[in-house]
Design a protein around this motif. Structure first.
Motif, PDB file in Angstrom:
ATOM      1  N   ILE A  59       0.849  -1.193   0.000  1.00  0.00           N
ATOM      2  CA  ILE A  59       0.000   0.000   0.000  1.00  0.00           C
ATOM      3  C   ILE A  59       0.889   1.249   0.000  1.00  0.00           C
ATOM      4  O   ILE A  59       0.675   2.189  -0.774  1.00  0.00           O
ATOM      5  CB  ILE A  59      -0.918   0.023   1.251  1.00  0.00           C
ATOM      6  N   GLY A  60       1.906   1.236   0.863  1.00  0.00           N
ATOM      7  CA  GLY A  60       2.749   2.421   1.061  1.00  0.00           C
ATOM      8  C   GLY A  60       3.530   2.831  -0.175  1.00  0.00           C
ATOM      9  O   GLY A  60       3.579   4.004  -0.528  1.00  0.00           O
ATOM     10  N   GLN A  61       4.132   1.842  -0.875  1.00  0.00           N
ATOM     11  CA  GLN A  61       4.967   2.157  -2.040  1.00  0.00           C
ATOM     12  C   GLN A  61       4.212   3.003  -3.054  1.00  0.00           C
ATOM     13  O   GLN A  61       4.767   3.857  -3.713  1.00  0.00           O
ATOM     14  CB  GLN A  61       5.408   0.857  -2.714  1.00  0.00           C
ATOM     15  N   PHE A  62       2.940   2.714  -3.168  1.00  0.00           N
ATOM     16  CA  PHE A  62       2.105   3.362  -4.163  1.00  0.00           C
ATOM     17  C   PHE A  62       1.912   4.852  -3.854  1.00  0.00           C
ATOM     18  O   PHE A  62       1.770   5.673  -4.738  1.00  0.00           O
ATOM     19  CB  PHE A  62       0.741   2.655  -4.178  1.00  0.00           C
ATOM     20  N   ILE A  63       1.926   5.161  -2.548  1.00  0.00           N
ATOM     21  CA  ILE A  63       1.567   6.507  -2.106  1.00  0.00           C
ATOM     22  C   ILE A  63       2.748   7.475  -2.142  1.00  0.00           C
ATOM     23  O   ILE A  63       2.620   8.605  -2.588  1.00  0.00           O
ATOM     24  CB  ILE A  63       1.021   6.456  -0.653  1.00  0.00           C
ATOM     25  N   TYR A  64       3.927   7.005  -1.690  1.00  0.00           N
ATOM     26  CA  TYR A  64       5.020   7.957  -1.418  1.00  0.00           C
ATOM     27  C   TYR A  64       5.632   8.576  -2.657  1.00  0.00           C
ATOM     28  O   TYR A  64       5.978   9.746  -2.645  1.00  0.00           O
ATOM     29  CB  TYR A  64       6.115   7.288  -0.594  1.00  0.00           C
ATOM     30  N   GLY A  65       5.779   7.769  -3.733  1.00  0.00           N
ATOM     31  CA  GLY A  65       6.424   8.295  -4.941  1.00  0.00           C
ATOM     32  C   GLY A  65       5.761   9.582  -5.396  1.00  0.00           C
ATOM     33  O   GLY A  65       6.395  10.655  -5.449  1.00  0.00           O
ATOM     34  N   PRO A  66       4.450   9.531  -5.717  1.00  0.00           N
ATOM     35  CA  PRO A  66       3.750  10.734  -6.180  1.00  0.00           C
ATOM     36  C   PRO A  66       3.767  11.863  -5.136  1.00  0.00           C
ATOM     37  O   PRO A  66       3.935  13.030  -5.496  1.00  0.00           O
ATOM     38  CB  PRO A  66       2.318  10.248  -6.408  1.00  0.00           C
ATOM     39  N   ILE A  67       3.630  11.516  -3.843  1.00  0.00           N
ATOM     40  CA  ILE A  67       3.617  12.555  -2.810  1.00  0.00           C
ATOM     41  C   ILE A  67       4.966  13.268  -2.749  1.00  0.00           C
ATOM     42  O   ILE A  67       5.034  14.497  -2.711  1.00  0.00           O
ATOM     43  CB  ILE A  67       3.251  11.963  -1.425  1.00  0.00           C
ATOM     44  N   LYS A  74      11.581  15.503   1.928  1.00  0.00           N
ATOM     45  CA  LYS A  74      11.633  15.448   3.398  1.00  0.00           C
ATOM     46  C   LYS A  74      10.268  15.213   4.050  1.00  0.00           C
ATOM     47  O   LYS A  74      10.144  14.310   4.882  1.00  0.00           O
ATOM     48  CB  LYS A  74      12.302  16.722   3.966  1.00  0.00           C
ATOM     49  N   PRO A  75       9.218  15.975   3.666  1.00  0.00           N
ATOM     50  CA  PRO A  75       7.922  15.740   4.323  1.00  0.00           C
ATOM     51  C   PRO A  75       7.444  14.299   4.160  1.00  0.00           C
ATOM     52  O   PRO A  75       6.898  13.706   5.103  1.00  0.00           O
ATOM     53  CB  PRO A  75       6.972  16.701   3.589  1.00  0.00           C
ATOM     54  N   ALA A  76       7.671  13.726   2.980  1.00  0.00           N
ATOM     55  CA  ALA A  76       7.208  12.364   2.726  1.00  0.00           C
ATOM     56  C   ALA A  76       7.926  11.352   3.640  1.00  0.00           C
ATOM     57  O   ALA A  76       7.321  10.419   4.165  1.00  0.00           O
ATOM     58  CB  ALA A  76       7.401  12.004   1.256  1.00  0.00           C
ATOM     59  N   ILE A  77       9.225  11.569   3.837  1.00  0.00           N
ATOM     60  CA  ILE A  77       9.972  10.664   4.729  1.00  0.00           C
ATOM     61  C   ILE A  77       9.543  10.863   6.185  1.00  0.00           C
ATOM     62  O   ILE A  77       9.407   9.908   6.945  1.00  0.00           O
ATOM     63  CB  ILE A  77      11.500  10.846   4.556  1.00  0.00           C
ATOM     64  N   GLY A 110       4.455   2.693   6.790  1.00  0.00           N
ATOM     65  CA  GLY A 110       5.432   3.706   7.183  1.00  0.00           C
ATOM     66  C   GLY A 110       6.793   3.498   6.548  1.00  0.00           C
ATOM     67  O   GLY A 110       7.356   4.398   5.929  1.00  0.00           O
ATOM     68  N   VAL A 111       7.317   2.287   6.654  1.00  0.00           N
ATOM     69  CA  VAL A 111       8.702   2.032   6.227  1.00  0.00           C
ATOM     70  C   VAL A 111       8.818   2.090   4.700  1.00  0.00           C
ATOM     71  O   VAL A 111       9.913   2.267   4.158  1.00  0.00           O
ATOM     72  CB  VAL A 111       9.188   0.672   6.791  1.00  0.00           C
ATOM     73  N   ALA A 112       7.692   1.987   3.993  1.00  0.00           N
ATOM     74  CA  ALA A 112       7.729   2.127   2.533  1.00  0.00           C
ATOM     75  C   ALA A 112       8.229   3.517   2.143  1.00  0.00           C
ATOM     76  O   ALA A 112       8.791   3.701   1.066  1.00  0.00           O
ATOM     77  CB  ALA A 112       6.336   1.885   1.945  1.00  0.00           C
ATOM     78  N   GLY A 113       8.040   4.513   3.058  1.00  0.00           N
ATOM     79  CA  GLY A 113       8.477   5.879   2.775  1.00  0.00           C
ATOM     80  C   GLY A 113       9.981   5.976   2.614  1.00  0.00           C
ATOM     81  O   GLY A 113      10.488   6.250   1.515  1.00  0.00           O
ATOM     82  N   PRO A 114      10.727   5.725   3.701  1.00  0.00           N
ATOM     83  CA  PRO A 114      12.192   5.761   3.573  1.00  0.00           C
ATOM     84  C   PRO A 114      12.698   4.796   2.499  1.00  0.00           C
ATOM     85  O   PRO A 114      13.630   5.103   1.763  1.00  0.00           O
ATOM     86  CB  PRO A 114      12.696   5.332   4.955  1.00  0.00           C
ATOM     87  N   ARG A 115      12.051   3.646   2.395  1.00  0.00           N
ATOM     88  CA  ARG A 115      12.500   2.619   1.437  1.00  0.00           C
ATOM     89  C   ARG A 115      12.443   3.149   0.001  1.00  0.00           C
ATOM     90  O   ARG A 115      13.372   2.973  -0.779  1.00  0.00           O
ATOM     91  CB  ARG A 115      11.604   1.387   1.593  1.00  0.00           C
ATOM     92  N   THR A 116      11.328   3.833  -0.378  1.00  0.00           N
ATOM     93  CA  THR A 116      11.217   4.302  -1.766  1.00  0.00           C
ATOM     94  C   THR A 116      11.915   5.651  -1.976  1.00  0.00           C
ATOM     95  O   THR A 116      12.530   5.863  -3.010  1.00  0.00           O
ATOM     96  CB  THR A 116       9.738   4.453  -2.201  1.00  0.00           C
ATOM     97  N   ILE A 117      11.833   6.541  -0.988  1.00  0.00           N
ATOM     98  CA  ILE A 117      12.275   7.915  -1.250  1.00  0.00           C
ATOM     99  C   ILE A 117      13.788   8.080  -1.115  1.00  0.00           C
ATOM    100  O   ILE A 117      14.370   8.925  -1.783  1.00  0.00           O
ATOM    101  CB  ILE A 117      11.518   8.906  -0.346  1.00  0.00           C
TER     102      ILE A 117
END
Length: 396
Positions: A59-67, A74-77, A110-117
């Motif tokens: 679920i997370g991976q899908f959200i962070y890239g575009p955000i 920084k805000p996304a992480i 949550g961890v999808a954020g740092p992982r993708t960004i």
């Protein structure tokens, strides 16, 4: 603006990326105790501690890239790390299994954020040889952490309870948060930000799914990784319950993780000589042949496959996985260069959803023998080969 030296940047990046592997593999030795404490009846259901994290990741991976493309990195992480910290709190204080699993899904999101960004930050800051150098360091961390993580979990269990594993993850996330906030500058200037539009995301999804190459390899990656999630789900039961390895479990698990890592590293050297496509094809064919062979032998052994035989199969198949993990993702991304950020998010998310479905099936089929796992690798490998044939059919 803060100028981080290369070494510090690599260390911070490595720590943020290692959160994923630690969140998965450090849990493995603790699965039976968690299940026992939280009243799980069926031993196979303990695996949901692993699967639920992957659900959050998907679920997370899908959200962070575009955000992150529209708000900056920084805000996304920050959002990702805060969600992860909340998830850890939920798990630490869980008194029922559903609450624990909710905490795990939240940790995954949550961890999808740092992982993708973090990868996007590396791309923003560096290019060419510097970027390759940093990515190879990052890959090294990716290799070393899963090798050591179960030993970390086992070590914590020796001196404390399973809740302490979550407390350690929580502490790491807080350190990452503060270090990142204080030392890392924003790498995406306002002028380069895209407006967050659902139509753009939707058109990127449509493009990814309509392109035979990117969609085909995304499905193939999901199948390949699905077999591997099946292994992660049942590894603790296979090594500790079936083979009675007890506290030696992290050693065997680490050896297999290392074989994947070493091969991913060698793959980087082979790719220029042999090409991604050929390497992927051969690794898949070998996986299928080995798995069918060992499955056949396994069906005729009355008291189940001896440990040395299982390890022989696992080591040889995991060497193939090392080739597959790097290449198959790159093949899926190849046609998506112009929408790289959103493309990577879609490919990552779809891959994880597909693999989660098959990995959970394989894990839940665990019956006290290694046959469901080996069979899973054989079947999913064969389907991946068919998908590859479909991708490479000439268009009529």
């Amino acid at each position: 603006i803060m100028n981080m030296r290369l070494g510090e940047f690599v260390a911070l990046t490595a720590m943020m990326i290692s959160l994923v592997a630690l969140s998965i593999d450090a849990m493995l030795p603790a699965l039976p105790v968690i299940g026992m404490d939280l009243g799980v009846v069926n031993a196979n259901d303990n695996q949901l501690v692993v699967s639920s994290l992957f659900l959050g990741l998907a679920i997370g991976q899908f959200i962070y890239g575009p955000i992150s493309d529209s708000t900056g990195r920084k805000p996304a992480i920050y959002v990702g790390l805060i969600l992860f910290i909340f998830g850890c709190f939920l798990s630490i204080f869980a008194t029922s299994y559903p609450v624990m699993l909710a905490g795990r899904v939240l940790q995954g999101i949550g961890v999808a954020g740092p992982r993708t960004i973090t990868v996007a930050i590396v791309r923003d800051k560096y290019s060419g040889a510097d970027m390759a150098k940093i990515m190879s360091f990052v890959m090294a961390v990716f290799i070393i952490v899963p090798t050591l993580a179960p030993a970390v979990g086992q070590g914590i269990l020796m001196i404390s309870t399973w809740r302490m594993i979550f407390a350690v993850l929580l502490a790491m996330a807080v350190i990452c948060f503060v270090w990142f906030a204080v030392r890392q500058d924003e790498t995406l200037p306002r002028s380069n930000r895209a407006t967050l539009s659902f139509s753009r995301i939707f058109s990127a999804v449509r493009e990814t799914c309509a392109n035979r190459v990117s969609f085909g390899y995304t499905v193939a990656a999901g199948l390949v990784f699905g077999a591997f999630i099946g292994y992660l789900n049942s590894a603790q039961q296979i090594f500790q319950n079936q083979y009675g390895l007890g506290e030696l479990f992290p050693v065997y698990f680490g050896a297999l993780a290392l074989s994947i890592g070493v091969m991913s590293f060698l793959n980087g050297k082979l790719v220029h000589r042999l090409g991604m496509h050929l390497l992927t094809l051969r690794a898949l064919q070998l996986t299928v042949i080995l798995s069918i062979t060992f499955l056949g032998i396994g069906l005729f052994i009355d008291q189940g496959m001896p440990l040395w035989m299982f390890m022989t199969w696992a080591l040889s198949v995991f060497l193939c996985q090392g080739v597959l993990f790097g290449n198959i993702n790159a093949l899926a991304m190849e046609p998506l260069g112009h929408i790289a950020g959103t493309g990577a998010a879609i490919v990552g998310s779809l891959t994880t959803f597909i693999s989660l479905f098959f990995g959970t099936l394989i894990g839940q089929a665990y019956n006290g023998t290694t046959l469901p796992l080996i069979g899973g690798f054989a079947v999913l490998g064969m389907i991946s080969l068919l998908v590859m044939r479909w991708i490479n059919q000439p268009n009529h």
